[in-house]
Design an enzyme around this catalytic site. Sequence first.
Site: not given
Ligand code: LLP
Length: 417
Positions: A276-278, A314, A318, A345, A374
């Site tokens: 998990p990231g977000r 973002r 997106y 610009c 992000y």
């Molecule tokens: N694992 C893999 C293989 C991934 O490609 C990603 C995200 C994650 C984990 C983590 O995903 P999360 O838990 O954060 O959803 N920049 C975009 C999101 C791109 C996600 C790319 N991969 C945004 O701002 O919404």
Amino acid sequence: MAETFVRHDGVLHCEDVAIPDIVARWGTPSYVYSAGAIRRRFEELSGALGDYPHLIAYSVKANGNLEVLRTLAELGAGADIVSGGELYRARLAGIPADRIVFSGVGKTVNELAAGLSAGIYGFNIESEGELEELSRLASASGMVAPVALRVNPGVDAPTPHHYTRTGHAATKFGIPISDAPRLYAKAASLPGIRVRGVDMHIGSQILAVEPYQDAVAQVVELVHVLRSQGHQLEYLDVGGGLGISYSGGEGISARAFADAILPLLQGSELRLVLEPGRYIVGQAGVLVTRVLYLKEGGGKRFVITDAGMNDLLRPSHYSGYHAVEPVEATADREEVRVDVVGPICETGDFLALDRDVPRVEPGELLVLRTAGAYGFSMASTYNQRPRPAEVMVSGGEMRLARRRETLEDLVAGELDL
Ligand code: LLP
């Protein structure tokens, strides 16, 4: 959950620190993070998984600030990395190598070598070519690389933007699940490779548990097949993607997620790895910006801020929604419909479109909420704008987590040749 960004006498605070005090010290635009919120989210997820053996490998791409990584390292988090740069950061922050998984569709030889010599937990392999390259590299140096193959279960998880959908068949990521038995057999036969797990990742900002349930069920089925063919598999990496609310509500619940997938894993003796990231950092951060000018034209009102798309990409990339609020709330302000735009610009340089916000004045501070994931990690220096400062708050303490870039930073790589 305790509130992180709350108002006292109308003034927005991060934990116990007033946002204007942070700005007085480090200026705008700045990202402000709450260590308490990061800890709570990690513990919520880990708590929901209970005593099922698991590793939360935080996805560094969401926010790789060293303070963020150190906060998570202290809690026992691992890391999901996608580059040599993220490996470097994760190790620097004290995340042990045996808690690191290396994802990514285009790892270079140098990056594979760095992961190998660090002794990471697993390489998430995304193609046959990458598997062969890693085998060559590992066997040439007398090492053994632990691998999981990233399979696409063929689940089209609904995400708000098609850029963040990855589990479907026509994607550059992973390998078709139907091809997995052949590639596992090949992996087992290659020198320098030890098959250790299976990996998947179905997308980002997923708000329902069903796509996970569906995908995990397919992958557990695959594990049965692979084991019957003699492969020793010890872990299942289900990727990341757990979605959050950008409008003040609840996102996916850790409890619902755990209840949906743990029953599928009972008795499998597979360690569960998550990326998990977000989910961990999204709501733990805001971007603070100052209003420069107000302007009207073509039937529109514009609020021009000192943060732009280079600081927070973002909204324009997106169509991402981030709530906009004045830092100091005053009573009886009427709401006006505005576009909040940056100094870049480009017409695509906006932070919010057609948004009803309290009438603001030049010089006033605004926050963009839910910018911990992000946000800074996608910031650039476009238009030769130094990237923002990052500040970490814990209780009543604030700490600079990254100084604002300087003009000298912008040209350093061209001058020290
Ligand atoms: N694992 C893999 C293989 C991934 O490609 C990603 C995200 C994650 C984990 C983590 O995903 P999360 O838990 O954060 O959803 N920049 C975009 C999101 C791109 C996600 C790319 N991969 C945004 O701002 O919404």
